[in-house]
Design a protein around this motif. Structure first.
Motif, PDB file in Angstrom:
ATOM      1  N   ARG A  93       7.980   3.700  10.163  1.00 41.21           N
ATOM      2  CA  ARG A  93       8.073   2.298  10.618  1.00 41.21           C
ATOM      3  C   ARG A  93       7.855   1.330   9.455  1.00 41.21           C
ATOM      4  NH1 ARG A  93       5.860   4.174  15.391  1.00 41.21           N
ATOM      5  NH2 ARG A  93       3.733   3.690  14.815  1.00 41.21           N
ATOM      6  N   ILE A  94       6.882   1.605   8.603  1.00 39.90           N
ATOM      7  CA  ILE A  94       6.616   0.725   7.445  1.00 39.90           C
ATOM      8  C   ILE A  94       7.814   0.748   6.485  1.00 39.90           C
ATOM      9  CG2 ILE A  94       5.172   0.380   5.405  1.00 39.90           C
ATOM     10  CD1 ILE A  94       2.804   1.480   7.142  1.00 39.90           C
ATOM     11  N   ALA A  95       8.362   1.940   6.251  1.00 42.17           N
ATOM     12  CA  ALA A  95       9.522   2.040   5.369  1.00 42.17           C
ATOM     13  C   ALA A  95      10.721   1.277   5.934  1.00 42.17           C
ATOM     14  CB  ALA A  95       9.874   3.507   5.130  1.00 42.17           C
ATOM     15  N   LEU A  96      10.913   1.367   7.248  1.00 44.22           N
ATOM     16  CA  LEU A  96      11.999   0.598   7.877  1.00 44.22           C
ATOM     17  C   LEU A  96      11.745  -0.898   7.794  1.00 44.22           C
ATOM     18  CD1 LEU A  96      12.728   2.849  10.993  1.00 44.22           C
ATOM     19  CD2 LEU A  96      14.231   2.464   9.005  1.00 44.22           C
ATOM     20  N   LYS A  97      10.490  -1.282   7.904  1.00 46.91           N
ATOM     21  CA  LYS A  97      10.122  -2.695   7.744  1.00 46.91           C
ATOM     22  C   LYS A  97      10.472  -3.156   6.329  1.00 46.91           C
ATOM     23  CE  LYS A  97       5.913  -5.512   7.976  1.00 46.91           C
ATOM     24  NZ  LYS A  97       4.461  -5.424   8.233  1.00 46.91           N
ATOM     25  N   ALA A  98      10.205  -2.316   5.347  1.00 51.77           N
ATOM     26  CA  ALA A  98      10.557  -2.654   3.966  1.00 51.77           C
ATOM     27  C   ALA A  98      12.083  -2.782   3.836  1.00 51.77           C
ATOM     28  CB  ALA A  98      10.028  -1.587   3.000  1.00 51.77           C
ATOM     29  N   ALA A  99      12.813  -1.886   4.490  1.00 50.27           N
ATOM     30  CA  ALA A  99      14.275  -1.919   4.414  1.00 50.27           C
ATOM     31  C   ALA A  99      14.848  -3.177   5.045  1.00 50.27           C
ATOM     32  CB  ALA A  99      14.853  -0.677   5.085  1.00 50.27           C
ATOM     33  N   ARG A 100      14.131  -3.732   6.022  1.00 49.07           N
ATOM     34  CA  ARG A 100      14.608  -4.965   6.685  1.00 49.07           C
ATOM     35  C   ARG A 100      14.119  -6.235   5.984  1.00 49.07           C
ATOM     36  NH1 ARG A 100      13.203  -1.822  11.247  1.00 49.07           N
ATOM     37  NH2 ARG A 100      11.205  -2.874  11.347  1.00 49.07           N
ATOM     38  N   ALA A 101      13.137  -6.076   5.100  1.00 48.65           N
ATOM     39  CA  ALA A 101      12.526  -7.268   4.464  1.00 48.65           C
ATOM     40  C   ALA A 101      13.490  -7.933   3.494  1.00 48.65           C
ATOM     41  CB  ALA A 101      11.245  -6.873   3.740  1.00 48.65           C
TER      42      ALA A 101
ATOM     43  N   ALA B  47      10.431   6.650  -7.282  1.00 49.74           N
ATOM     44  CA  ALA B  47      11.508   5.655  -7.238  1.00 49.74           C
ATOM     45  C   ALA B  47      11.448   4.833  -5.952  1.00 49.74           C
ATOM     46  CB  ALA B  47      12.867   6.345  -7.365  1.00 49.74           C
ATOM     47  N   ALA B  48      11.296   5.494  -4.818  1.00 46.18           N
ATOM     48  CA  ALA B  48      11.243   4.767  -3.544  1.00 46.18           C
ATOM     49  C   ALA B  48      10.040   3.837  -3.507  1.00 46.18           C
ATOM     50  CB  ALA B  48      11.195   5.750  -2.374  1.00 46.18           C
ATOM     51  N   GLY B  49       8.897   4.326  -3.977  1.00 47.98           N
ATOM     52  CA  GLY B  49       7.694   3.486  -3.999  1.00 47.98           C
ATOM     53  C   GLY B  49       7.871   2.262  -4.871  1.00 47.98           C
ATOM     54  N   ALA B  50       8.391   2.462  -6.068  1.00 48.22           N
ATOM     55  CA  ALA B  50       8.602   1.334  -6.984  1.00 48.22           C
ATOM     56  C   ALA B  50       9.613   0.352  -6.412  1.00 48.22           C
ATOM     57  CB  ALA B  50       9.062   1.856  -8.340  1.00 48.22           C
ATOM     58  N   MET B  51      10.659   0.877  -5.804  1.00 43.73           N
ATOM     59  CA  MET B  51      11.689   0.003  -5.242  1.00 43.73           C
ATOM     60  C   MET B  51      11.166  -0.810  -4.061  1.00 43.73           C
ATOM     61  SD  MET B  51      14.912   2.583  -5.606  1.00 43.73           S
ATOM     62  CE  MET B  51      16.220   1.466  -5.181  1.00 43.73           C
ATOM     63  N   MET B  52      10.250  -0.237  -3.292  1.00 43.62           N
ATOM     64  CA  MET B  52       9.678  -0.990  -2.166  1.00 43.62           C
ATOM     65  C   MET B  52       8.819  -2.156  -2.649  1.00 43.62           C
ATOM     66  SD  MET B  52       8.749   1.605   0.947  1.00 43.62           S
ATOM     67  CE  MET B  52       7.756   2.739   0.022  1.00 43.62           C
ATOM     68  N   LEU B  53       8.333  -2.087  -3.872  1.00 43.21           N
ATOM     69  CA  LEU B  53       7.457  -3.141  -4.389  1.00 43.21           C
ATOM     70  C   LEU B  53       8.220  -4.352  -4.916  1.00 43.21           C
ATOM     71  CD1 LEU B  53       4.795  -0.965  -6.247  1.00 43.21           C
ATOM     72  CD2 LEU B  53       4.645  -1.991  -3.963  1.00 43.21           C
TER      73      LEU B  53
ATOM     74  N   PRO C  63      11.300  -7.180  -4.467  1.00 42.91           N
ATOM     75  CA  PRO C  63      12.166  -7.763  -3.433  1.00 42.91           C
ATOM     76  C   PRO C  63      13.650  -7.387  -3.551  1.00 42.91           C
ATOM     77  CG  PRO C  63      10.719  -9.443  -4.334  1.00 42.91           C
ATOM     78  CD  PRO C  63      10.513  -8.208  -5.152  1.00 42.91           C
ATOM     79  N   ARG C  64      14.162  -7.284  -4.767  1.00 40.85           N
ATOM     80  CA  ARG C  64      15.592  -7.008  -4.935  1.00 40.85           C
ATOM     81  C   ARG C  64      15.969  -5.578  -4.573  1.00 40.85           C
ATOM     82  NH1 ARG C  64      17.746  -9.610 -10.392  1.00 40.85           N
ATOM     83  NH2 ARG C  64      19.570 -10.100  -9.142  1.00 40.85           N
ATOM     84  N   THR C  65      15.007  -4.675  -4.612  1.00 35.86           N
ATOM     85  CA  THR C  65      15.308  -3.263  -4.347  1.00 35.86           C
ATOM     86  C   THR C  65      14.573  -2.732  -3.124  1.00 35.86           C
ATOM     87  OG1 THR C  65      13.551  -2.625  -5.895  1.00 35.86           O
ATOM     88  CG2 THR C  65      15.806  -2.750  -6.774  1.00 35.86           C
ATOM     89  N   ARG C  66      13.859  -3.598  -2.433  1.00 34.85           N
ATOM     90  CA  ARG C  66      13.022  -3.173  -1.302  1.00 34.85           C
ATOM     91  C   ARG C  66      13.833  -2.479  -0.203  1.00 34.85           C
ATOM     92  NH1 ARG C  66       9.762  -7.692  -0.460  1.00 34.85           N
ATOM     93  NH2 ARG C  66       8.716  -6.850  -2.291  1.00 34.85           N
ATOM     94  N   ARG C  67      15.001  -2.987   0.087  1.00 37.83           N
ATOM     95  CA  ARG C  67      15.823  -2.393   1.151  1.00 37.83           C
ATOM     96  C   ARG C  67      16.173  -0.948   0.817  1.00 37.83           C
ATOM     97  NH1 ARG C  67      19.926  -1.185   4.075  1.00 37.83           N
ATOM     98  NH2 ARG C  67      21.313  -2.302   5.375  1.00 37.83           N
TER      99      ARG C  67
ATOM    100  N   ILE D  83       0.844  -1.206   0.000  1.00 36.89           N
ATOM    101  CA  ILE D  83       0.000   0.000   0.000  1.00 36.89           C
ATOM    102  C   ILE D  83       0.873   1.249   0.000  1.00 36.89           C
ATOM    103  CG2 ILE D  83      -1.628   1.354   1.386  1.00 36.89           C
ATOM    104  CD1 ILE D  83      -2.853  -1.385   2.248  1.00 36.89           C
ATOM    105  N   MET D  84       1.874   1.275   0.864  1.00 40.47           N
ATOM    106  CA  MET D  84       2.719   2.463   0.946  1.00 40.47           C
ATOM    107  C   MET D  84       3.518   2.670  -0.337  1.00 40.47           C
ATOM    108  SD  MET D  84       5.060   3.748   4.026  1.00 40.47           S
ATOM    109  CE  MET D  84       6.655   4.424   3.688  1.00 40.47           C
ATOM    110  N   GLY D  85       4.084   1.611  -0.881  1.00 41.04           N
ATOM    111  CA  GLY D  85       4.832   1.747  -2.137  1.00 41.04           C
ATOM    112  C   GLY D  85       3.946   2.265  -3.259  1.00 41.04           C
TER     113      GLY D  85
END
Length: 120
Positions: free
Chosen positions: A112-120, A50-56, A58-62, A7-9
């Motif tokens: 928090r959601i963005a950090l969760k994406a960075a850790r995924a 760019a950040a939204g697309a990258m969060m979607l 797996p290879r660029t989510r962090r 949703i956030m991405g």
């Protein structure tokens, strides 16, 4: 990928596109002391897309999650400016003033959601 990251991405992509298509409302909330408001709006829109697309993906989510955190921190002064302008305005409706105030603490769960994406 969890639903909140999706949703956030997706929201980041949509709002980033709005920055490019209709920059005017975003220019209005750029802090008064900053120059070249339209350029800042365009740049933040590109970063948001760019950040939204990258969060979607797996290879660029962090990297996307870290970019989203940086963007959220970077645009927070604009959110504060929007709230200050709304509260000073005699023309802004009460619901809008309340919305701008309530929006400020929403940055925390978004980070928090963005950090969760960075850790995924």
């Amino acid at each position: 990928m969890t639903r909140d990251i999706t949703i956030m991405g997706s929201a980041f992509i949509g709002i980033g596109v709005l920055h490019l298509v209709k920059p005017g409302p975003f220019e209005n909330i750029v802090p008064k002391v900053l120059p070249r408001k339209k350029d800042l709006v365009y740049a933040s829109g590109v970063v948001e897309i760019a950040a939204g697309a990258m969060m979607l993906h797996p290879r660029t989510r962090r990297l996307g999650g870290l970019g989203a955190v940086a963007l959220l921190a970077g645009v927070f002064p604009a959110n504060v400016q929007m709230t200050a302008d709304a509260l000073r305005s005699s023309r802004a409706p009460a619901w809008y003033k309340a919305g701008t105030v309530l929006r400020l603490p929403l940055q925390a769960p978004m980070i928090r959601i963005a950090l969760k994406a960075a850790r995924a």
